[in-house]
Design an enzyme around this catalytic site. Structure first.
Site, mmCIF file in Angstrom:
data_model
loop_
_atom_site.group_PDB
_atom_site.id
_atom_site.type_symbol
_atom_site.label_atom_id
_atom_site.label_comp_id
_atom_site.label_asym_id
_atom_site.label_seq_id
_atom_site.Cartn_x
_atom_site.Cartn_y
_atom_site.Cartn_z
ATOM 1 C CB SER A 119 -8.507 1.837 -2.972
ATOM 2 O OG SER A 119 -7.893 1.646 -4.227
ATOM 3 C CB SER A 120 -8.261 5.651 -6.924
ATOM 4 O OG SER A 120 -7.131 4.843 -7.205
ATOM 5 C CB CYS A 121 -9.607 0.081 -7.165
ATOM 6 S SG CYS A 121 -10.063 -0.572 -5.550
ATOM 7 C CE1 TYR A 148 -8.425 -3.468 -0.566
ATOM 8 C CE2 TYR A 148 -8.619 -1.842 -2.321
ATOM 9 C CZ TYR A 148 -8.195 -2.192 -1.047
ATOM 10 O OH TYR A 148 -7.550 -1.267 -0.267
ATOM 11 C CE LYS A 152 -10.294 -0.765 1.600
ATOM 12 N NZ LYS A 152 -10.071 -0.476 3.041
ATOM 13 C CG HIS A 191 -0.421 -2.220 -5.103
ATOM 14 N ND1 HIS A 191 -0.423 -2.382 -3.737
ATOM 15 C CD2 HIS A 191 -1.705 -2.338 -5.498
ATOM 16 C CE1 HIS A 191 -1.665 -2.586 -3.322
ATOM 17 N NE2 HIS A 191 -2.460 -2.562 -4.370
#
Length: 325
Positions: A119-121, A148, A152, A191
């Site tokens: 994920s881009s987070c 999270y 990742k 989301h």
């Protein structure tokens, strides 16, 4: 083995077993559809009831009994800002267990090709924009979803380590914010985009005079239709082999206020839009640099307004139609 000894991936055999972990989720179901459309005939999927990926012995037993040659790891515990902020232990623990079990079992059984989806987070809250893959681990994460994100990041490093130590041509891709059919529209766990769709559709159906959204509306976000992501995943499996993860997005962002306006138009809502600034905004901007992906020859094909409109249609047909009256 060293990085230089990593074997180049062979062309994907459409008759070979492909395991899509998380095949019933937003991402996994889209990848399943894309693989089916491309002519893959031996797709393997297990629901969480059939196989709990947090159960290490069950995962290893599954790989021992299922001779898969390609794995797409799309299974994860996911949620929006509220859920991530309220349950950080669950997001960290569950995702670490899922990743470790699947990646270790795949490596033990020498799965020849694997795609890990993150994920881009994973990027710092105040990363330079647009965000290149090199921004990883250069600053502090957004506090509301750091648990999270850490999980990742561990997955990215795990894939990189497998390439270096075992020479398997595994890869990792980091999608931007996703939406589309199969999304989670639960008001407590969704989301931002599915949350907006549900909120505005309910307001339109009930004739509410106003809608109140979280935050200020000024943060900017990039959105990618999940069918475009699925197409990019198949493209990367066939065309990319590198130690670095690859950003997957559109390279275009919009403010949350602009997104809210698009959703209002899609559901035909004309009431007042309000903003609750006591609620968190999250990262001020998150736009991915997709130069590496575009260099492989892939670009998205689904525009945001058209994608939102089709997702609203799916939501009404699949979620609202089955809701109790």
């Amino acid at each position: 083995m060293t990085e230089s000894s990593v074997a180049a991936p062979a062309a994907l055999d459409k008759a070979a077993p492909v395991y899509v972990a998380g095949h019933r989720g937003l991402v996994g179901s889209a990848i399943w559809r894309r693989l089916t459309a491309a002519g893959f005939t031996e797709l393997v999927g297990r629901s969480s009831a059939e196989l709990d990926l947090r159960d290490r012995s069950a995962v290893f037993d599954f790989f021992a009994r299922t001779d898969v040659s390609v794995v797409v790891l799309a299974a994860a515990r996911v949620g929006g800002i509220a859920a991530n902020n309220a349950y950080p232990v669950d997001f960290l623990s569950d995702n670490l267990q899922i990743q470790l079990n699947v990646l270790d079992a795949a490596r033990a059984h020498e799965v020849s090709r694997l795609l890990f989806l993150g994920s881009s987070c994973i990027y710092p809250k105040f990363a330079a924009q647009p965000i290149t893959e090199d921004e990883l681990l250069t600053g502090h994460l957004e506090p509301t979803n750091e648990a999270y994100a850490i999980a990742k990041i561990a997955g990215i490093l795990h894939v990189r380590a497998v390439r270096r130590q075992y020479g398997l041509p595994w890869i990792a891709a980091m999608p931007t914010n996703l939406y589309g059919p199969g999304d989670n529209f639960d008001p407590q766990a969704s989301h931002v985009l599915p949350a907006l769709i549900r909120r505005y559709d309910e307001a339109a159906q009930h004739g509410l005079p106003s809608v109140t959204n979280w935050g200020s509306g000024t943060p900017r976000r990039e959105f990618l239709h999940v069918d475009d992501l699925a197409d990019a995943c198949l493209h990367l499996l066939a065309n990319y082999d590198g130690d670095d993860h690859v950003n997957v997005g559109t390279g275009i962002d919009h403010s949350i206020a602009e997104i809210a306006g698009m959703v209002a138009d899609a559901v035909d809502y004309s009431g007042e839009i309000r903003w609750d600034t006591s609620k968190p905004d999250g990262t001020p901007r998150k736009l991915l640099d997709v130069s590496k992906l575009r260099a492989t020859g892939w670009t998205p094909s689904i525009g945001l307004e058209a994608g939102i409109a089709s997702t609203v249609g799916w939501y009404r047909d699949s979620i609202c139609a089955g809701a109790p009256t």
